[in-house]
Design an enzyme around this catalytic site. Structure first.
Site, PDB file in Angstrom:
ATOM      1  NE  ARG A   1      31.731  28.108  35.973  1.00 29.21           N
ATOM      2  CZ  ARG A   1      31.619  29.397  36.214  1.00 29.21           C
ATOM      3  NH1 ARG A   1      31.881  30.259  35.259  1.00 29.21           N
ATOM      4  NH2 ARG A   1      31.252  29.848  37.404  1.00 29.21           N
TER       5      ARG A   1
ATOM      6  CD  GLN B   1      18.742  20.867  35.803  1.00 27.15           C
ATOM      7  OE1 GLN B   1      19.343  20.982  34.744  1.00 27.15           O
ATOM      8  NE2 GLN B   1      18.957  21.661  36.837  1.00 27.15           N
TER       9      GLN B   1
ATOM     10  N   GLY C   1      28.427  27.628  42.970  1.00 31.22           N
ATOM     11  CA  GLY C   1      28.932  28.839  42.331  1.00 31.22           C
ATOM     12  C   GLY C   1      30.335  29.202  42.745  1.00 31.22           C
ATOM     13  CG  ASP C   2      32.007  32.053  41.253  1.00 30.49           C
ATOM     14  OD1 ASP C   2      31.702  31.532  40.154  1.00 30.49           O
ATOM     15  OD2 ASP C   2      31.846  33.263  41.495  1.00 30.49           O
TER      16      ASP C   2
ATOM     17  CB  CYS D   1      18.612  27.161  32.128  1.00 27.75           C
ATOM     18  SG  CYS D   1      19.512  27.348  30.570  1.00 27.75           S
TER      19      CYS D   1
ATOM     20  N   PRO E   1      24.714  19.875  37.273  1.00 25.93           N
ATOM     21  CG  PRO E   1      22.471  20.491  37.113  1.00 25.93           C
ATOM     22  CD  PRO E   1      23.603  20.369  38.076  1.00 25.93           C
TER      23      PRO E   1
ATOM     24  CE  LYS F   1      22.585  24.075  39.354  1.00 30.66           C
ATOM     25  NZ  LYS F   1      22.604  24.903  38.163  1.00 30.66           N
TER      26      LYS F   1
HETATM   27  C1  LIG Z   1      28.747  24.280  30.111  1.00 26.76           C
HETATM   28  C2  LIG Z   1      27.718  24.467  31.187  1.00 26.76           C
HETATM   29  C3  LIG Z   1      26.480  23.858  31.074  1.00 26.76           C
HETATM   30  C4  LIG Z   1      25.516  24.017  32.099  1.00 26.76           C
HETATM   31  N1  LIG Z   1      24.324  23.348  31.987  1.00 26.76           N
HETATM   32  C5  LIG Z   1      23.433  23.386  33.040  1.00 26.76           C
HETATM   33  C6  LIG Z   1      22.261  22.568  33.053  1.00 26.76           C
HETATM   34  O1  LIG Z   1      22.000  21.760  32.131  1.00 26.76           O
HETATM   35  N2  LIG Z   1      21.425  22.691  34.120  1.00 26.76           N
HETATM   36  C7  LIG Z   1      21.682  23.538  35.174  1.00 26.76           C
HETATM   37  O2  LIG Z   1      20.906  23.603  36.128  1.00 26.76           O
HETATM   38  N3  LIG Z   1      22.792  24.310  35.183  1.00 26.76           N
HETATM   39  C8  LIG Z   1      23.671  24.222  34.172  1.00 26.76           C
HETATM   40  N4  LIG Z   1      24.840  24.937  34.242  1.00 26.76           N
HETATM   41  C9  LIG Z   1      25.132  25.725  35.462  1.00 26.76           C
HETATM   42  C10 LIG Z   1      25.912  24.881  36.486  1.00 26.76           C
HETATM   43  O3  LIG Z   1      25.156  23.782  36.939  1.00 26.76           O
HETATM   44  C11 LIG Z   1      26.320  25.739  37.710  1.00 26.76           C
HETATM   45  O4  LIG Z   1      25.151  26.217  38.328  1.00 26.76           O
HETATM   46  C12 LIG Z   1      27.207  26.926  37.321  1.00 26.76           C
HETATM   47  O5  LIG Z   1      28.209  26.548  36.409  1.00 26.76           O
HETATM   48  C13 LIG Z   1      27.861  27.551  38.551  1.00 26.76           C
HETATM   49  O6  LIG Z   1      28.675  26.617  39.226  1.00 26.76           O
HETATM   50  P1  LIG Z   1      30.300  26.600  39.045  1.00 26.76           P
HETATM   51  O7  LIG Z   1      30.780  27.979  39.348  1.00 26.76           O
HETATM   52  O8  LIG Z   1      30.752  25.563  40.037  1.00 26.76           O
HETATM   53  O9  LIG Z   1      30.569  26.233  37.628  1.00 26.76           O
HETATM   54  C14 LIG Z   1      25.794  24.820  33.236  1.00 26.76           C
HETATM   55  C15 LIG Z   1      27.047  25.434  33.323  1.00 26.76           C
HETATM   56  C16 LIG Z   1      28.016  25.264  32.334  1.00 26.76           C
HETATM   57  C17 LIG Z   1      29.361  25.928  32.493  1.00 26.76           C
END
Ligand SMILES: Cc1cc2nc3c(=O)[nH]c(=O)nc-3n(C[C@H](O)[C@H](O)[C@H](O)COP(=O)(O)O)c2cc1C
Length: 326
Positions: A227, A72, A203-204, A102, A17, A141
């Site tokens: 991302r 969520q 993550g990552d 968050c 999300p 989460k």
């Molecule tokens: C722009 C942005 C918005 C996000 N919004 C949420 C959200 O609404 N709810 C949530 O649980 N995590 C949110 N996250 C966290 C992501 O779900 C994820 O846990 C985090 O980016 C790590 O994963 P990644 O390294 O694959 O990006 C957000 C992350 C980004 C970059």
């Protein structure tokens, strides 16, 4: 394949999300490219949903093509979260997820999101009350903890399991870390060892190969990608290719251009003018990260205020990039 109760998630690859990103158009972009097992919406305030249901319902709209889909919610009051979860089920979501990760100040001040990791009694009450009101699967989460001195993801994971959550997802940074440093995947392995319900690792993940590494290193039941879904929306398809022992296909520049233009045409057709430009800017920034000339394009689009000029700039960018890489 992953199961949340009766819900089958196949392949076990989940869109994370992301506020401002995982809207209907982007979810459809990913669904049409293929390879993603579950898509999620950006987080929804339980209070906002209960107070202003009509306005929120627009945001919560999804179409059959997106299924399975998880919604969520966040908040700090168990009874209000349960009421909001009941609406999520009524709308027809396939699963409901609770945000306990968050780290944004606005959310922490309301004692929601990652703040719940510092109040495990309330976190437990939220999972318990929400679980009672749902027949669809419930997931939670969260992060590693609030900060380095309060790492308690194992405790929270056990609470979620005891209170009836069908799965948990871990982004193993602390709230204080925000997005700094790196996600410590050994924590995902620890959580997997400690729980019997499915554990989703997050993550990552930057490349398809990273997803394979996360599986190998942690034994997690599914991988959740944030991302990298914007930087490389083909990543889900590529992971499936690796899993099947097939060669990994890279998208061409034309594939990229076509995807961006298709996505933006959808935004243009469906969104009010007020938010079109914002969305186009946000997505262009992500989509062109790492491409030669991407930075110049990002500067250029900052000053555009007409969607057609935007489309022209994207076309010109790809023309130029094609000649650079030819
Ligand atoms: C722009 C942005 C918005 C996000 N919004 C949420 C959200 O609404 N709810 C949530 O649980 N995590 C949110 N996250 C966290 C992501 O779900 C994820 O846990 C985090 O980016 C790590 O994963 P990644 O390294 O694959 O990006 C957000 C992350 C980004 C970059």
């Amino acid at each position: 394949m992953l199961r949340y109760g009766d819900l089958e998630i196949d392949p076990p690859l989940i869109l994370a999300p992301m506020a401002g990103i995982t809207d209907r158009q982007f979810r459809l972009v990913l669904r049409r490219l293929g390879g993603v097992g579950l898509v999620t919406m950006e987080f929804i305030s339980s209070e906002g949903l209960l107070r202003n249901c009509k306005q929120m319902l627009r945001k919560l709209h999804f179409v059959e093509e997106e299924r399975p889909i998880s919604i969520q919610i966040y908040g700090s009051k168990p009874d209000r979260m349960a009421d909001a979860a009941a609406i999520v089920e009524q709308i027809g979501a396939d699963a409901c997820d609770i945000n306990m990760g968050c780290p944004a100040n606005k959310i922490l001040k309301g004692c929601a999101g990652c703040a719940l990791m510092a109040d495990l009694d309330n976190a437990a009450a939220i999972v318990r009350e929400v679980r009672k009101r749902l027949t669809i699967p419930l997931t939670v989460k969260f992060r590693a903890g609030i900060d380095d001195n309060r790492i308690n993801f194992l405790e929270l994971g056990k609470i979620c399991q005891e209170e009836g959550a069908q799965a948990v997802a871990l982004h193993p940074r602390t709230g204080k870390q925000m997005y700094r440093g790196s996600a410590d995947w050994t924590r995902i392995a620890e959580l997997k060892d400690a729980l019997s319900i499915p554990v989703v690792g997050n993550g990552d993940i930057n490349t398809a190969r990273d997803a394979m590494d996360m599986w190998e290193q942690t034994g997690c039941d599914a991988v959740m990608i944030g991302r990298a879904s914007m930087k490389n929306p083909w990543i889900y398809r590529q992971i499936n290719e690796l899993r099947a022992g097939l060669p990994l296909r890279e998208p061409s520049l034309d594939d990229r251009r076509d995807l961006i233009l298709k996505h933006f045409r959808m935004v243009l057709a469906e969104e009010p003018i007020k938010i079109i430009m914002n969305k186009l800017r946000t997505f262009t920034s992500w989509y062109t990260k790492g491409l030669p000339g991407g930075r110049d394009l990002r500067v250029q689009i900052g000053s555009l205020d007409d969607p057609e000029a935007f489309f022209d700039a994207i076309e010109a960018f790809f023309e130029k990039t094609r000649s650079l890489v030819a």
